[in-house]
Write a protein that holds these residues in place. Structure first.
Motif, short mmCIF file in Angstrom:
data_model
loop_
_atom_site.label_atom_id
_atom_site.label_comp_id
_atom_site.label_asym_id
_atom_site.label_seq_id
_atom_site.Cartn_x
_atom_site.Cartn_y
_atom_site.Cartn_z
N ILE A 176 1.17 -1.27 -0.15
CA ILE A 176 0.07 -0.29 0.00
C ILE A 176 1.57 1.20 0.00
O ILE A 176 0.01 2.50 -0.31
N GLN A 177 2.25 1.18 0.20
CA GLN A 177 2.84 2.11 0.29
C GLN A 177 3.94 2.43 -0.94
O GLN A 177 4.63 3.44 -1.25
N LEU A 182 1.77 5.10 -12.98
CA LEU A 182 0.23 6.32 -13.26
C LEU A 182 0.00 7.50 -11.25
O LEU A 182 0.01 9.04 -11.62
N GLN A 183 0.15 6.56 -10.44
CA GLN A 183 0.41 7.81 -9.51
C GLN A 183 2.05 8.40 -9.00
O GLN A 183 1.70 9.68 -8.72
N THR A 188 4.27 13.70 -9.27
CA THR A 188 5.28 14.42 -10.12
C THR A 188 4.85 16.22 -10.78
O THR A 188 4.83 16.77 -10.33
N ILE A 189 3.73 15.93 -11.42
CA ILE A 189 2.99 17.00 -11.78
C ILE A 189 2.04 17.49 -10.86
O ILE A 189 2.15 19.18 -10.64
#
Length: 247
Positions: A176-177, A182-183, A188-189
């Motif tokens: 979970i960490q 995609l995450q 970053t964005i």
């Protein structure tokens, strides 16, 4: 209490722990209280030039850290934090590294008392020291990141015991960490957007207070500042003499 116990013990003795500890929940609550009060002082007190607000807060901050260095049992902010979280299950962390971190806080607050409480002499870089204090309280209250504890580890070259969030223990991250691709992109964005947005706001929005002027000048180079001054001067000249030239 003798000198040896004062230097080697800090906090409470709790069964099951081989070192004296403090309740991390109380410490984080206290950090949140100090940070919130500090934000009010900077954006209301300093922003509207209410000097007495800043002086009272910084004097309180100095007194609070002085009490923390001696004992966490008599720090006003820690007692307020204890009152707020008294019905929550304690999270015990080693006391010595926390006292070291709060001692660093005391050294940071010491010049602030001289600059702002005893002799009001405000400059951008002195205000930035106040902002540093707020940043440290924010990291502790929001993320359980104790910067002073990390410095303590570097100086002593020993792994502290019972760190906030269990960061002292060597372990593998749980699923979970972990971040999937995609995450990572979204994160970053988001970080890039926050940094860019903050810079653009301070750089190009007209400041309304002298504190805003400090921040405005801090993010721009000398050439950019001069270009802005020249543009403002040309605009002023055009507004004053433009109609005459048109005639």
């Amino acid at each position: 209490m003798n000198l040896k116990s004062f230097l080697t013990e800090y906090g409470e003795k709790v069964p099951g722990y081989d070192v004296t500890v403090i309740n991390e929940r109380e410490a984080r609550a206290a950090a949140g209280i100090l940070g919130t009060l500090g934000m009010i002082v900077i954006f209301v007190g300093i922003g509207f030039n209410h000097i007495i607000v800043a002086r009272v807060y910084l004097a309180f901050l100095f007194f609070d850290f002085s009490a923390r260095m001696i004992s966490p049992s008599y720090s006003p902010s820690l007692l307020l934090g204890k009152f707020v979280v008294q019905n929550q299950k304690p999270e015990y962390v080693g006391g010595l590294q926390k006292r070291f971190a709060w001692t660093l806080g005391w050294f940071i607050s010491l010049p602030l008392v001289w600059w702002f409480v005893l002799h009001w002499d405000i400059t951008f870089y002195k205000v930035m020291l106040c902002v540093l204090c707020l940043l440290l309280t924010f990291l502790e209250s929001a993320f359980a990141i104790c910067v002073g504890c990390l410095i303590y580890k570097l100086i002593t070259r020993e792994d502290p015991k019972h760190c906030p969030g269990g960061t002292c223990e060597i372990r593998v991250k749980e699923p979970i960490q972990m971040f999937n691709p995609l995450q990572k992109i979204i994160t970053t964005i988001t970080i890039t957007g926050l940094i860019a947005g903050t810079y653009l706001f301070f750089a190009y929005e007209e400041p309304k207070t002298f504190f805003g002027e400090f921040l405005h000048e801090a993010v721009l180079t000398d050439a950019q500042l001069q270009a802005q001054k020249d543009a403002a001067y040309d605009k002023e000249m055009e507004a004053e003499f433009g109609d005459e030239e048109g005639e």
